[in-house]
Design an enzyme around this catalytic site. Sequence first.
Site, short mmCIF file in Angstrom:
data_model
loop_
_atom_site.label_atom_id
_atom_site.label_comp_id
_atom_site.label_asym_id
_atom_site.label_seq_id
_atom_site.Cartn_x
_atom_site.Cartn_y
_atom_site.Cartn_z
N GLU A 258 -0.62 16.86 4.36
CA GLU A 258 -1.32 15.65 4.79
C GLU A 258 -2.46 15.27 3.83
O GLU A 258 -3.29 16.11 3.48
CB GLU A 258 -1.87 15.84 6.22
CG GLU A 258 -2.67 14.68 6.77
CD GLU A 258 -1.89 13.38 6.81
OE1 GLU A 258 -0.74 13.37 7.28
OE2 GLU A 258 -2.43 12.35 6.36
N THR A 300 2.34 8.35 6.03
CA THR A 300 3.21 9.54 6.12
C THR A 300 4.67 9.13 6.29
O THR A 300 5.57 9.68 5.65
CB THR A 300 2.83 10.42 7.31
OG1 THR A 300 1.43 10.64 7.29
CG2 THR A 300 3.53 11.75 7.26
N HIS A 415 -6.33 15.34 8.03
CA HIS A 415 -6.20 13.89 8.20
C HIS A 415 -7.58 13.28 8.44
O HIS A 415 -8.41 13.90 9.10
CB HIS A 415 -5.28 13.59 9.39
CG HIS A 415 -4.85 12.16 9.47
ND1 HIS A 415 -5.70 11.15 9.88
CD2 HIS A 415 -3.67 11.57 9.17
CE1 HIS A 415 -5.04 10.01 9.83
NE2 HIS A 415 -3.81 10.22 9.41
N ASP A 475 1.52 13.81 0.93
CA ASP A 475 2.22 12.64 1.48
C ASP A 475 1.67 11.31 0.95
O ASP A 475 2.40 10.36 0.73
CB ASP A 475 2.27 12.67 3.02
CG ASP A 475 0.90 12.63 3.70
OD1 ASP A 475 -0.13 12.78 3.01
OD2 ASP A 475 0.88 12.46 4.93
N HIS A 476 0.34 11.24 0.75
CA HIS A 476 -0.29 10.00 0.26
C HIS A 476 -1.74 10.33 -0.04
O HIS A 476 -2.18 11.44 0.21
CB HIS A 476 -0.18 8.86 1.28
CG HIS A 476 -0.59 9.29 2.67
ND1 HIS A 476 -1.89 9.46 3.04
CD2 HIS A 476 0.16 9.63 3.75
CE1 HIS A 476 -1.95 9.86 4.30
NE2 HIS A 476 -0.71 9.99 4.76
C1 GP9 Z 1 0.87 11.56 12.48
C2 GP9 Z 1 0.70 11.98 11.07
C3 GP9 Z 1 -0.34 11.14 10.37
O1 GP9 Z 1 1.99 12.03 13.13
O2 GP9 Z 1 1.90 12.01 10.41
O3 GP9 Z 1 0.13 9.94 9.96
P1 GP9 Z 1 -0.61 9.07 8.82
O4 GP9 Z 1 -1.76 8.39 9.46
O5 GP9 Z 1 -1.07 10.02 7.76
O6 GP9 Z 1 0.43 8.14 8.34
MN MN Z 2 -0.29 11.32 6.35
#
Ligand code: GP9
Ligand code: MN
Length: 635
Positions: A258, A300, A415, A475-476
């Site tokens: 994340e 994500t 996150h 992921d980003h």
């Molecule tokens: C939530 C997690 C976060 O299930 O994948 O999502 P994001 O805000 O990073 O897209």
């Molecule tokens: Mn994410």
Amino acid sequence: MNIGSKKLLNKGWLFFIIAVLFLWAKSYYALQNAFTLNIENGLQQFILVLTPVSSILFFLGFSLFFSPKRRNKAFLVIYFIMSFVLYANVVYFRFFNDFITLPVLMQYKNFTDLGGSTKSLVHPKDMLYWIDVLVLGIWLLRKKTQPAMEFRKRTVAMIYAAALGFGAVNLSLAEAERPQLLVRTFDRAKLVKLLGIYNYHIYDSVMTVKSSTRRVLADSNELTEVLNYVNSQQGKMGAKGEYFGKAKGKNVVLVSLESTQNFVINKKLHGKEVTPFLNDLIEDSFYFNNFYHNTGQGKTSDSEFIIDNSLYGLPRGAVFTTNESNEYNATPEILKDEGYTPVSFHGNNDSFWNRDIMYKTLGYEHFYSQEEYNITEENTVNYGLKDIPFFKQSMPMVEKLEEPYYAKFITMTNHYPYLLNDKDMKMIEPANTGDGSVDRYFQTMRYQDESIKKFFQLMKEQGEYKDTIFVLYGDHYGISENHNRAMSEILNKEIRPFEHIQLQKVPLIIHIPGMEGKTMETVGGQIDLKPTILNLLGIEQNNAVQFGTDLFAENRANMTILRDGSVVTDQYIYAAESNKCYDKETQEKINLKTCKPLKEKAEKELKYSDKVVYGDLLRYKDSEQKEGTNKGNQS
Ligand code: GP9
Ligand code: MN
């Protein structure tokens, strides 16, 4: 009617003018202060002042068509909605550095699930956005002061003529500033800057309707066109690296890290490593240090989409929520045909990002989500289950999987706004830039690293490790442009568009037990993971509609395209938002001409990918495939 005898407060025209001024001032305040719009010159500043007027007159004027009895209430409702739209964008921008689009809004469930994240995005001084609503509300609803908005037809006509006039002037000035503004728009900030927040939403609504009709209008020739493009691109179609088939039959474990940006790898803070485990892991893995995320608004979920399909996410909204019933040819589906068990693990509720639906479309056999974990107050933070208990609790489920499996683990603790609730979990002191999110980021990152360490240990203990290949990727981005000041302190340099693009690097670590590792310099992105993984497993992908290339292939074009149209190659960086070209070696800005072909390629490729998704073109794949085999495979 004799309004002369009424008190000043009862005068409808006075009320109307003051309301227009309030909303205008408030919108302008937000445009100027809440969003980063990069006003470059006096004309742009002038346009910005002008932008809210036309839509304010247009929408508020709408209340005048209601019967006199309902008029005041209708006015208040419209005023409230307009204030709400503005404020929602302000809050959204604080985290996403972007504006709300209709497709994103339709995924409203995500906002309510945000919990802790949303709370920290609301500031006390935001009261400013609501004081006018309160004042006007009292004015309108208190019997004594109620204004009578009884305008003559001519006045109403004049209000609309003014709305049209202001709108026309706004539009022509905007076109002069940015030709073809409405046709070429992957840059929402530009739209808001030149059209204002309300006109932007009108535009966005039209675009949403337009894109939903694209499926109906699409035909199979478009797929042929896309395939021709893919075929013509260097290395895109079936290029194979020297590792083709080297992991045949192995389990595949994907770990989505994340908000993990590449700058944390080997970074030390207060003399301590931020990611000690990953730093060790890259020593005996393939570590790609020029690897980028290609995500857009779908965050994500976009990364998941891109990785499984080797197609780009969409320019607006999240494809997971807008095109969940399309036909795809995703890795889980392909692997299922090869005897694999494709599953996903994630400690959040299953409908977040519409995963429950989209996973079925992509071919996942099972989604281990919140319901299947033991979730308590102690083991959750922010969105849900913390990473360490997440991995621990996943292990018995992994044990039951029929091998070989393709299992994706989506971490979550790192996150925004980067919260940890256990003191003992704080394994590193926060940074001290004074920007809370940036400072805490290192702590949640350190925690995430510990969770991965634990995961590897458990995989070994359970005997899964040696038959598995591990693909770990960020992921980003986690730290948006809004935190440039703090980031420049962390990195000890100014963040120009050049550095901003470099910050979109995320780590990619491919760990194959028993195989020696090395650092891979090739420039790539998430878009390349599908062909890379399938090639490692020895699975042919002839005539596949995909935009990535095997990262191990010698002859691949050394580049990646970001969702905003930016491009990175081994030599250059084209930064789309600021329309600037940089030489990577000197790190200096160079003539835009050098980047022109890159810019054009990006536009073309993104357009083709969008065509596939919006038009649901893969539903024509079967007939195309037959033709394709007749033509001969191009690999
Ligand atoms: C939530 C997690 C976060 O299930 O994948 O999502 P994001 O805000 O990073 O897209
Ligand atoms: Mn994410």
